[in-house]
Design a protein around this motif. Sequence first.
Motif, PDB file in Angstrom:
ATOM      1  N   TYR A  26       0.828  -1.206   0.000  1.00  0.00           N
ATOM      2  CA  TYR A  26       0.000   0.000   0.000  1.00  0.00           C
ATOM      3  C   TYR A  26       0.863   1.257   0.000  1.00  0.00           C
ATOM      4  O   TYR A  26       0.558   2.227  -0.709  1.00  0.00           O
ATOM      5  CB  TYR A  26      -0.950   0.006   1.203  1.00  0.00           C
ATOM      6  N   ALA A  27       1.935   1.261   0.772  1.00  0.00           N
ATOM      7  CA  ALA A  27       2.791   2.445   0.882  1.00  0.00           C
ATOM      8  C   ALA A  27       3.323   2.883  -0.482  1.00  0.00           C
ATOM      9  O   ALA A  27       3.491   4.081  -0.727  1.00  0.00           O
ATOM     10  CB  ALA A  27       3.946   2.178   1.842  1.00  0.00           C
ATOM     11  N   GLY A  28       3.554   1.944  -1.369  1.00  0.00           N
ATOM     12  CA  GLY A  28       4.059   2.283  -2.698  1.00  0.00           C
ATOM     13  C   GLY A  28       2.977   2.444  -3.748  1.00  0.00           C
ATOM     14  O   GLY A  28       3.272   2.718  -4.910  1.00  0.00           O
ATOM     15  N   SER A  29       1.732   2.305  -3.342  1.00  0.00           N
ATOM     16  CA  SER A  29       0.633   2.342  -4.308  1.00  0.00           C
ATOM     17  C   SER A  29       0.273   3.762  -4.724  1.00  0.00           C
ATOM     18  O   SER A  29       0.551   4.726  -4.012  1.00  0.00           O
ATOM     19  CB  SER A  29      -0.610   1.657  -3.734  1.00  0.00           C
ATOM     20  N   GLU A  30      -0.378   3.869  -5.869  1.00  0.00           N
ATOM     21  CA  GLU A  30      -0.852   5.169  -6.347  1.00  0.00           C
ATOM     22  C   GLU A  30      -1.858   5.773  -5.366  1.00  0.00           C
ATOM     23  O   GLU A  30      -1.869   6.985  -5.153  1.00  0.00           O
ATOM     24  CB  GLU A  30      -1.466   5.022  -7.732  1.00  0.00           C
ATOM     25  N   ALA A  31      -2.685   4.929  -4.765  1.00  0.00           N
ATOM     26  CA  ALA A  31      -3.696   5.418  -3.820  1.00  0.00           C
ATOM     27  C   ALA A  31      -3.028   6.104  -2.625  1.00  0.00           C
ATOM     28  O   ALA A  31      -3.452   7.185  -2.200  1.00  0.00           O
ATOM     29  CB  ALA A  31      -4.581   4.271  -3.343  1.00  0.00           C
ATOM     30  N   HIS A  32      -1.985   5.493  -2.091  1.00  0.00           N
ATOM     31  CA  HIS A  32      -1.298   6.091  -0.940  1.00  0.00           C
ATOM     32  C   HIS A  32      -0.556   7.348  -1.356  1.00  0.00           C
ATOM     33  O   HIS A  32      -0.588   8.362  -0.637  1.00  0.00           O
ATOM     34  CB  HIS A  32      -0.339   5.089  -0.298  1.00  0.00           C
ATOM     35  N   PRO A  55       2.024  -3.773  -6.711  1.00  0.00           N
ATOM     36  CA  PRO A  55       3.325  -3.232  -6.293  1.00  0.00           C
ATOM     37  C   PRO A  55       4.358  -3.268  -7.423  1.00  0.00           C
ATOM     38  O   PRO A  55       4.358  -4.183  -8.246  1.00  0.00           O
ATOM     39  CB  PRO A  55       3.737  -4.155  -5.145  1.00  0.00           C
ATOM     40  N   LYS A  56       5.190  -2.254  -7.434  1.00  0.00           N
ATOM     41  CA  LYS A  56       6.281  -2.181  -8.412  1.00  0.00           C
ATOM     42  C   LYS A  56       7.377  -3.155  -7.984  1.00  0.00           C
ATOM     43  O   LYS A  56       7.361  -3.678  -6.872  1.00  0.00           O
ATOM     44  CB  LYS A  56       6.795  -0.755  -8.492  1.00  0.00           C
ATOM     45  N   ALA A  57       8.337  -3.407  -8.865  1.00  0.00           N
ATOM     46  CA  ALA A  57       9.390  -4.396  -8.616  1.00  0.00           C
ATOM     47  C   ALA A  57      10.159  -4.116  -7.323  1.00  0.00           C
ATOM     48  O   ALA A  57      10.442  -5.034  -6.556  1.00  0.00           O
ATOM     49  CB  ALA A  57      10.348  -4.457  -9.802  1.00  0.00           C
ATOM     50  N   LYS A  58      10.491  -2.847  -7.077  1.00  0.00           N
ATOM     51  CA  LYS A  58      11.244  -2.487  -5.864  1.00  0.00           C
ATOM     52  C   LYS A  58      10.432  -2.826  -4.611  1.00  0.00           C
ATOM     53  O   LYS A  58      10.957  -3.401  -3.662  1.00  0.00           O
ATOM     54  CB  LYS A  58      11.589  -1.002  -5.897  1.00  0.00           C
ATOM     55  N   ALA A  59       9.148  -2.474  -4.628  1.00  0.00           N
ATOM     56  CA  ALA A  59       8.280  -2.783  -3.487  1.00  0.00           C
ATOM     57  C   ALA A  59       8.121  -4.291  -3.337  1.00  0.00           C
ATOM     58  O   ALA A  59       8.096  -4.808  -2.221  1.00  0.00           O
ATOM     59  CB  ALA A  59       6.917  -2.118  -3.654  1.00  0.00           C
ATOM     60  N   GLN A  60       8.027  -5.004  -4.444  1.00  0.00           N
ATOM     61  CA  GLN A  60       7.882  -6.458  -4.398  1.00  0.00           C
ATOM     62  C   GLN A  60       9.087  -7.093  -3.699  1.00  0.00           C
ATOM     63  O   GLN A  60       8.939  -8.021  -2.917  1.00  0.00           O
ATOM     64  CB  GLN A  60       7.716  -7.032  -5.816  1.00  0.00           C
ATOM     65  N   LYS A  61      10.273  -6.561  -3.943  1.00  0.00           N
ATOM     66  CA  LYS A  61      11.485  -7.063  -3.271  1.00  0.00           C
ATOM     67  C   LYS A  61      11.389  -6.834  -1.765  1.00  0.00           C
ATOM     68  O   LYS A  61      11.698  -7.720  -0.979  1.00  0.00           O
ATOM     69  CB  LYS A  61      12.716  -6.349  -3.849  1.00  0.00           C
ATOM     70  N   TRP A  62      10.941  -5.648  -1.351  1.00  0.00           N
ATOM     71  CA  TRP A  62      10.779  -5.343   0.079  1.00  0.00           C
ATOM     72  C   TRP A  62       9.723  -6.263   0.699  1.00  0.00           C
ATOM     73  O   TRP A  62       9.881  -6.721   1.831  1.00  0.00           O
ATOM     74  CB  TRP A  62      10.367  -3.899   0.293  1.00  0.00           C
ATOM     75  N   ILE A  63       8.658  -6.501  -0.043  1.00  0.00           N
ATOM     76  CA  ILE A  63       7.565  -7.366   0.430  1.00  0.00           C
ATOM     77  C   ILE A  63       8.085  -8.773   0.677  1.00  0.00           C
ATOM     78  O   ILE A  63       7.801  -9.388   1.707  1.00  0.00           O
ATOM     79  CB  ILE A  63       6.397  -7.366  -0.582  1.00  0.00           C
ATOM     80  N   GLU A  64       8.854  -9.286  -0.262  1.00  0.00           N
ATOM     81  CA  GLU A  64       9.422 -10.626  -0.103  1.00  0.00           C
ATOM     82  C   GLU A  64      10.398 -10.662   1.062  1.00  0.00           C
ATOM     83  O   GLU A  64      10.409 -11.610   1.849  1.00  0.00           O
ATOM     84  CB  GLU A  64      10.102 -11.058  -1.405  1.00  0.00           C
TER      85      GLU A  64
END
Length: 188
Positions: free
Chosen positions: A50-56, A154-163
């Motif tokens: 969510y933090a990296g989303s367009e909505a946020h 999520p964008k690739a960078k956020a996906q890495k943080w998520i993992e």
Amino acid sequence: MRRVDLAVVCLAAVVVATAAGIGRAEGPAGKSEGKFRVGVFDSRAVAIAYAGSEAHQARVAELMKQYKEAKAAGDQEKAKRLKIEGEAGQALMHEQGFSTASVGDILEQIKDRFPAVAKEANVALIVSKWEVAYENPTVETVDVTGLVVKCFQPKAKAQKWIEDIQTKKPMPILELKILAREKGEKNL
């Protein structure tokens, strides 16, 4: 939603789903194994998505715009309130992203997507894995983190943080608050 209300809603969902046979694991030849399937997600991963989303990003931009307008108009009280709101929102995001704070406010934005997530995962109920206090042998938990996170694109960078966050234990909220106070942050 209050915890008591949430517990009642969860119990009602279990009763209805059980009666309808929803979320039951199927064994060989389609025979039911009698397991009630519950989807669980890592709330920290949801917060990061969510933090990296367009909505946020739009929400933060709107808050900043309102703050600048209040300052320009000389409305110190409104500016102060908006600054506090921004700081408190950031503190909440830290609790959600690094600890186990509820992400109910975030999930509210994608609540219409949950029926599809539940169907795809064949689960009758979806809850934060940090809120499961007990499960008996008739329950099968299914990790639906990836499906929930995907709702935020999520964008690739956020996906890495998520993992990455999912490989670590959550920080206890009290420890997070102490650390923030030690760094001089007063609103945590």
